[in-house]
Design a protein around this motif. Structure first.
Motif, PDB file in Angstrom:
ATOM      1  N   ASN A 188      10.666  30.450   2.228  1.00 35.80           N
ATOM      2  CA  ASN A 188       9.243  29.877   2.912  1.00 35.80           C
ATOM      3  C   ASN A 188       8.334  29.719   1.937  1.00 35.80           C
ATOM      4  O   ASN A 188       7.122  29.447   2.115  1.00 35.80           O
ATOM      5  N   VAL A 189       8.565  29.943   0.640  1.00 36.04           N
ATOM      6  CA  VAL A 189       7.380  29.583  -0.412  1.00 36.04           C
ATOM      7  C   VAL A 189       8.091  28.563  -1.478  1.00 36.04           C
ATOM      8  O   VAL A 189       7.708  28.761  -2.797  1.00 36.04           O
ATOM      9  N   LEU A 236       6.004  27.311  -4.473  1.00 34.17           N
ATOM     10  CA  LEU A 236       5.371  28.402  -5.348  1.00 34.17           C
ATOM     11  C   LEU A 236       6.664  28.716  -6.451  1.00 34.17           C
ATOM     12  O   LEU A 236       6.357  28.932  -7.542  1.00 34.17           O
ATOM     13  N   TYR A 237       8.029  28.783  -5.833  1.00 36.66           N
ATOM     14  CA  TYR A 237       9.272  29.008  -6.564  1.00 36.66           C
ATOM     15  C   TYR A 237       9.217  27.898  -7.754  1.00 36.66           C
ATOM     16  O   TYR A 237       9.492  28.142  -8.816  1.00 36.66           O
ATOM     17  N   PHE A 266       7.093  25.937  -8.998  1.00 38.01           N
ATOM     18  CA  PHE A 266       6.095  25.936  -9.943  1.00 38.01           C
ATOM     19  C   PHE A 266       6.055  27.208 -10.957  1.00 38.01           C
ATOM     20  O   PHE A 266       6.141  27.242 -12.026  1.00 38.01           O
ATOM     21  N   GLY A 267       6.684  28.322 -10.401  1.00 33.03           N
ATOM     22  CA  GLY A 267       6.827  29.554 -11.066  1.00 33.03           C
ATOM     23  C   GLY A 267       8.069  29.226 -12.071  1.00 33.03           C
ATOM     24  O   GLY A 267       8.006  29.630 -13.268  1.00 33.03           O
ATOM     25  N   SER A 301       7.042  26.862 -14.748  1.00 27.44           N
ATOM     26  CA  SER A 301       6.046  27.381 -15.699  1.00 27.44           C
ATOM     27  C   SER A 301       6.897  27.967 -16.813  1.00 27.44           C
ATOM     28  O   SER A 301       6.218  28.490 -18.046  1.00 27.44           O
ATOM     29  N   LEU A 302       7.958  28.702 -16.479  1.00 22.73           N
ATOM     30  CA  LEU A 302       8.935  29.299 -17.690  1.00 22.73           C
ATOM     31  C   LEU A 302       9.355  28.197 -18.600  1.00 22.73           C
ATOM     32  O   LEU A 302       9.929  28.858 -19.766  1.00 22.73           O
ATOM     33  N   VAL A 336       8.273  26.230 -20.447  1.00 27.59           N
ATOM     34  CA  VAL A 336       7.530  26.044 -21.880  1.00 27.59           C
ATOM     35  C   VAL A 336       8.054  26.944 -22.893  1.00 27.59           C
ATOM     36  O   VAL A 336       8.163  26.883 -24.123  1.00 27.59           O
ATOM     37  N   ILE A 388       0.101  24.678 -20.222  1.00 25.59           N
ATOM     38  CA  ILE A 388      -0.575  25.210 -19.396  1.00 25.59           C
ATOM     39  C   ILE A 388      -1.813  24.504 -18.714  1.00 25.59           C
ATOM     40  O   ILE A 388      -2.065  24.625 -17.521  1.00 25.59           O
ATOM     41  N   GLU A 417      -0.150  22.176 -15.996  1.00 26.36           N
ATOM     42  CA  GLU A 417       0.151  22.948 -14.845  1.00 26.36           C
ATOM     43  C   GLU A 417      -0.766  23.165 -13.934  1.00 26.36           C
ATOM     44  O   GLU A 417      -0.558  23.084 -12.708  1.00 26.36           O
ATOM     45  N   GLY A 425       0.529  22.350   6.310  1.00 23.76           N
ATOM     46  CA  GLY A 425       0.330  23.594   6.851  1.00 23.76           C
ATOM     47  C   GLY A 425       1.365  24.485   6.721  1.00 23.76           C
ATOM     48  O   GLY A 425       1.747  25.424   7.461  1.00 23.76           O
ATOM     49  N   LEU A 462       4.200  26.168   3.326  1.00 17.09           N
ATOM     50  CA  LEU A 462       4.740  25.960   1.786  1.00 17.09           C
ATOM     51  C   LEU A 462       6.397  25.365   1.857  1.00 17.09           C
ATOM     52  O   LEU A 462       6.803  25.329   0.718  1.00 17.09           O
TER      53      LEU A 462
END
Lengths: 362, 163
Positions: free
Chosen positions: A134-135, A138-139, A141-142, A145-146, A148, A175, A178, A193, A195
């Protein structure tokens, strides 16, 4: 045969079924779809660059041990054999542990991102997404971001000046972009409405694709995607005219190939993300392809639609690489912080204001 | 399964946390930073086991993905050979221990007083956001102002150095 399989599946508990189908989806998606896609995008890169520069490109390798040349489509095989058989040279001055770790870290995040991408509606009773979080966004993007770390560690491990400069540039660049990338998708989720990436596709199936509703968000996301995957015009970490080869100067053989493949896998991942967020995912507003599949054939067709969209975006990535010159480092930072971030913030405020106005009117 | 994973992530977090502070094999600052990244990722695994997916994702995104990359950036920019050789003095050790035990006592007291976690933190992002802007509005605003002050401070300091 099919009855036998159905009976065997029905005999398993829900948890066992989840584990079995999860494993199957991972194996098929990674080994039958993503890795061939990565291998052939390397060929596509070389052929498209050849067309753009009025050359022929690699057109010789066909089916091994025969004289059949299928337009050079056997090239990935030859490339694979080449990188595996080359001497794997480790210079004496490197920090060995990190030197080995960096190529692995470069490859893994791009593959992990694919876990939450819904690449089709349903096949039989199985939803075509590995993990329906349900996210979801965000997963991704997380994990992105690793990615790099692979480059930064390679720069540090090489223990010589050009790779170090490449690594430092990469950390600052990734960074910065991102932030622009993360801000650019917020309007999308204000509209949807939710994620969850499946909900994003469902929203687009009911109306226009989000690329038409949020063209500015898409433009910012696309530019940031070039920077995040270290592709020209933003390949400051590599920048062969200034830094020899940047972060992978000291690497050879399979370790170099892992960086190379990691870059293409990241391109596949970010293209898949763009397809889901802005181009309607596996839907197509014709012939009832907007609804989850009711038969196996439609399910397969929807996966094909998804892959076709990803391939078009990959072609755009390759095309841009051979059309635009590289940015200067200060221009890159200026574009990221002084143009894209304020634009993305303005887009968020504008979208929120319009949504608020609509909610008060009704 | 659940318990095994918990012990796995907890052990990983504690081990890598310890290796950040006392690493018998290496005094290399990059190694320490990388173990801190590993600790962050293990913590995020613990959040997932608690079904707090939002916190887990943010943990990786902010700490492992952004803050630690900046740490590495600074470590790589400055030559930290000096700090590799430096020994910890008695005064610093006493002060450090005092700070750690003070913080530990504070945390322990807070944890004992705190009510059991609400379902909202576990549920959707929407519920979490609503809670932050209603029930916990005051602490949230204080933290925001604190961040703003830090940001202004950074700009002031870097401006002065440029002149």
């Amino acid at each position: 045969m099919i009855d036998w399989i159905n009976n065997a599946i029905a005999g398993l508990s829900a948890q066992e079924q989840f584990a079995l189908f999860g494993l199957l989806k991972i194996l098929v998606a990674v080994f039958a779809i993503v890795l061939p896609l990565v291998a052939y995008s390397v060929v596509a890169e070389r052929r498209i660059s050849a067309w753009i520069q009025d050359r022929v490109g690699p057109n010789r390798v066909g089916i091994p041990f025969t004289n059949v040349r299928v337009w050079g489509l056997g090239q990935p095989l030859a490339d694979g054999v080449k990188v595996l058989l080359k001497e794997d040279f480790t210079p004496a001055h490197v920090r060995t542990a990190y030197f080995w770790l960096a190529p692995m870290v470069a490859m893994v995040p791009a593959l992990l991102t694919l876990a939450v991408i819904p690449f089709g509606s349903v096949l039989g009773a199985q939803p075509m997404v590995m993990a329906d979080l349900n996210v979801g966004i965000l997963y991704t993007f997380g994990i992105t971001s690793l990615s790099v770390y692979g480059i930064v560690l390679a720069g540090y491990a090489s223990n010589s000046k050009y790779p170090l400069l490449g690594g430092i540039r990469a950390s600052a660049q990734m960074i910065s972009y991102e932030i622009a990338m993360g801000l650019s998708v917020i309007p999308v989720f204000l509209l949807v409405g939710d994620l969850n990436l499946g909900q994003v596709i469902a929203y687009q199936a009911g109306g226009a694709w989000l690329v038409f509703k949020q063209p500015l968000a898409f433009a910012i996301f696309l530019i940031a995607a070039f920077a995040e995957t270290n592709r020209l015009p933003f390949d400051m970490a590599e920048s062969e005219s200034e830094l020899v080869g940047g972060y992978h100067t000291e690497y050879s053989s399979m370790k170099f190939a892992l960086f190379f493949l990691g870059e293409y896998a990241a391109m596949v991942a970010v293209s898949a993300m763009m397809v889901v967020l802005f181009f309607g995912g596996w839907t197509l507003p014709v012939a009832g392809l907007n609804q989850p599949a009711t038969s196996l054939g439609v399910g397969v067709l929807q996966i094909a639609v998804f892959l076709a969209k990803v391939i078009v975006l990959m072609a755009v990535f390759i095309w841009v690489r051979w059309m635009l010159p590289r940015f200067r480092y200060d221009q890159l930072m200026q574009l990221g912080w002084k143009r894209l971030v304020p634009l993305a913030l303005a887009n968020i405020v504008a979208t929120a204001a319009v949504l608020f106005w609509q909610s008060t009117k009704s | 399964m659940h318990a095994t994973l918990f012990y796995l992530f907890a052990a990983l977090a504690l081990m890598s946390g310890l290796l950040v502070a006392f690493n018998p094999f290496s005094r290399n600052p990059v190694t320490r930073a990388m173990f801190l990244v590993l600790a962050m990722i293990a913590l995020s695994g613990l959040f997932v086991l608690l079904h707090a997916y939002f916190l887990a994702a943010i943990q990786v995104l902010v700490y492992a993905g952004a803050v630690m990359v900046l740490f590495l950036f600074v470590i790589m920019l400055m030559d930290l050979r000096e700090s590799e050789r430096r020994r910890v003095g008695a005064f610093a050790a006493v002060l450090g221990l005092a700070a750690v035990s003070g913080l530990g006592a504070l945390l322990f007291g807070a944890l004992r007083q705190a009510p059991a976690g609400t379902e909202a933190a576990v549920g959707s992002t929407r519920d979490l956001g609503r809670l932050l802007f209603t029930q916990h509005l005051f602490p949230f605003e204080i933290v925001s102002v604190l961040l703003l002050v830090a940001m202004v401070g950074v700009i002031m300091l870097s401006q002065r150095e440029a002149e």
